[in-house]
Design an enzyme around this catalytic site. Structure first.
Site, PDB file in Angstrom:
ATOM      1  N   TYR A 113      40.256  40.212  37.596  1.00 30.52           N
ATOM      2  CA  TYR A 113      39.203  40.176  37.011  1.00 30.52           C
ATOM      3  C   TYR A 113      39.113  39.055  35.711  1.00 30.52           C
ATOM      4  CZ  TYR A 113      34.367  42.052  35.498  1.00 30.52           C
ATOM      5  OH  TYR A 113      33.097  41.814  35.414  1.00 30.52           O
ATOM      6  N   LYS A 194      34.411  43.747  39.855  1.00 33.18           N
ATOM      7  CA  LYS A 194      34.080  44.968  38.911  1.00 33.18           C
ATOM      8  C   LYS A 194      34.344  46.290  39.675  1.00 33.18           C
ATOM      9  CE  LYS A 194      31.272  45.216  35.307  1.00 33.18           C
ATOM     10  NZ  LYS A 194      30.621  44.071  34.318  1.00 33.18           N
TER      11      LYS A 194
END
Length: 585
Positions: A113, A194
């Site tokens: 991420y 996510k």
């Protein structure tokens, strides 16, 4: 947490894969036009070569071997290769992928991420294409349910009643990926990453989640910070067309596909959310992600009472930013009985008027009760202001604002100074805290800006000395708070090193992307991270666990309080939470 982690590894091992080869509707437009994922790779030899290279590298059979492999790759100093390796690992052995993330979250989450995911999205089409992720194209309006159902058949388990089991859908249109701008269908890296955090940080079952990209076109090079001609790239996977836009009644440029008239039927966003609810049930969390601000607020307002949905860029970021502000107040005033009371006496200048800062200011005003007079906000034209209150509609206010949300934050009266000068604005307004979320002006918090923030606190320290305060208390309390929230790190308003250097180690600093610990005047400092991944996994898990049907705005202040220890509950506003929404107190 151990039982959650163990269950996660078992569930990840059962991720379905076989039916993915039969998909056509839920593939991105260019991949579907090629015939299949294999045909897409066949048309792009460099992708086939890279896929085979990564496949050959990815031979781990244990979590320890996977960790060793990715560490060796990362030792070369290029995290994008670690990202590419981990994506292949997820494709081949998802249980090892999640096992590695669970074993080394601090080390590997920044690879899958932020900050690495920003570069990964800019190069998404240059990497092998994998089946994970549902793509809904504008050309499929009126048939969105069939698209979503095809993906569910290939990738989701069914319950005893035969219904698809899905805990969460994270969906984006790629219109504002982090601080990088419009990346179109290449923005799929964001919902994929996510949902990995949902799994690792909150125990969501990765086999029961859907990363989704709503493809309504892509801007040209002018639409992203790097000037990339994504739409015309030979490896672009999505619709090769410009976004169709129009000017809204509020005077903002919005995506036309999201605002269909009644005669045209529901908009593609409403159709998508209705289809998800019908297929997966009302308890499935539907999370907006990385929509342009001009669309994000009206879309959230239109859907938040109809579905279990929220916008993490607006509300999740607001919660973590308020939590960080409360934490900064605790550092300054460790003995205070009520941080929220102190918050109401704090002057905050928000630099940047996008989703993050608008959402944070709204949460402070509408839920925590911070007076509007203590909130200031700027956009590229300076301080937000309006010449009068809203009238009867025939004579709307004029001033510096670009949409209704900015107008609600605009101060009455035009500034008497050149408010595009941030240093002068700080001198005039004397804020205690400076929160940057510009998204396109890296390094804008210069030495002069930090020194201006220091000068404000030094003035207050001098007043404290006149009142006879002890020097220890003065040194502790009168410190500027400076947050640089823009992601990825390349877009940050200031680096941790510069902030500490310019403030002589006095500033309380936080950033959207983590900065490494550093030595400041022979003292090790660990810069705080103000990122919504501290909020959205647990918040969404709570929504799922309690079978919520809507997401009240008050929940985000509760989340902020949970992120700032020992914060007492403030008095609640009179209006019931289900009637309140961002920027409508």
């Amino acid at each position: 947490m151990a039982h959650i982690n163990g269950a996660l590894l078992v569930l990840a091992a059962s991720l379905p894969a076989g039916a993915a080869s039969t998909r056509r509707l839920s593939l991105p437009k260019s991949v579907a036009d090629a015939g299949s994922i294999d045909d897409w790779h066949g048309r792009h030899p460099e992708l086939s070569e890279l896929r085979d290279l990564l496949d050959g590298m990815c031979t781990a059979s244990t979590v320890a071997e996977a960790q060793a492999a990715v560490r060796a790759i990362l030792s070369l100093g290029h995290p994008i290769w670690g990202y590419a390796y981990l994506r292949m690992l997820h494709h081949k052995q998802p249980h090892l992928y999640f096992g590695a993330l669970l074993a080394s979250p601090e080390e590997l989450l920044p690879v899958v991420y932020t900050p690495t995911v920003g570069e990964a999205c800019q190069k998404f089409g240059r990497m092998p294409f994998y089946p994970r992720g549902c793509y809904v194209s504008l050309s499929q309006r009126g048939h969105v349910r069939a698209v979503l159902e095809e993906y569910a058949v290939a990738h989701l388990p069914r319950g005893a009643d035969g219904r698809f089991e899905c805990q969460c859908v994270v969906f984006t249109d790629g219109g504002r990926i982090l601080g990088l701008g419009d990346l179109g269908a290449w923005g799929m890296g964001i919902p994929v990453g996510k949902l990995d955090l949902y799994a690792v940080c909150a125990g969501f079952d990765p086999a029961r989640t859907v990363p989704l990209l709503l493809d309504v076109g892509c801007s040209g090079p002018e639409g992203n910070s790097a000037g990339l001609d994504i739409r015309n790239d030979r490896c672009y996977i999505g619709l090769r067309q410009e976004r169709e836009r129009h000017t809204s009644a509020a005077g903002t440029l919005v995506n036309s596909a999201y605002y269909a008239s009644d005669a045209d039927g529901p908009s593609i966003v409403s159709e998508l959310l209705d289809a998800a609810r019908d297929l997966f049930g009302p308890a499935c969390v539907l999370q907006f992600e990385d929509f342009n601000s001009n669309d994000a607020f009206p879309l959230l307002e239109a859907e938040r009472r109809r579905h279990l949905t929220y916008n993490d860029d607006i509300q999740g970021t607001a919660a973590v930013c308020v939590a960080a502000i409360l934490g900064a107040l605790r550092l300054r005033m460790p003995d205070t009985e009520s941080l929220v009371d102190e918050l109401r006496d704090t002057v905050v200048l928000f630099h940047g008027a996008g989703s993050a800062n608008l959402g944070t200011a709204s949460l402070m005003m509408c839920e925590a009760g911070v007076p509007a007079d203590n909130i200031y906000m700027t956009n590229s034209r300076g301080l937000l202001w309006r010449d009068r209150e809203d009238g009867d509609g025939e004579h709307p206010p004029e001033g510096n604002f670009r949409n209704d949300e900015q107008k609600r934050m605009a101060r009455l009266g035009k500034p008497t100074w050149e408010s595009t000068d941030l240093v002068e604005t700080i001198r005039r307004l004397k804020p205690d805290m400076l929160v940057g979320a510009v998204g396109g002006s890296p390094g804008c918090f210069s030495r002069a800006v930090v020194e201006a923030m220091m000068a404000v606190q030094e003035e207050r320290a001098a007043a404290g000395r006149l009142c006879g305060w002890r020097e220890q208390r003065i040194q502790q309390q009168f410190r500027p708070t400076i947050f640089a929230l823009s992601n990825p790190k390349t877009q940050a308003e200031i680096t941790a090193q510069d902030c500490y250097h310019f403030s002589r180690g006095r500033a309380i600093f936080g950033s959207g992307t983590r900065f490494a610990p550093l030595n400041v005047d022979s003292r090790m400092r660990r810069p705080g991270q103000v990122n919504n991944f501290f909020i959205f996994p647990g918040l969404s898990f709570g929504l799922m666990a309690c079978a919520a049907t809507i997401v009240p705005e008050s929940l985000f202040l509760v989340a902020a309080e949970a992120g700032a220890p020992r914060v007492p509950n403030p008095p609640r506003p009179r209006r019931p939470p289900w009637e309140r929404s961002p920027l409508q107190c």
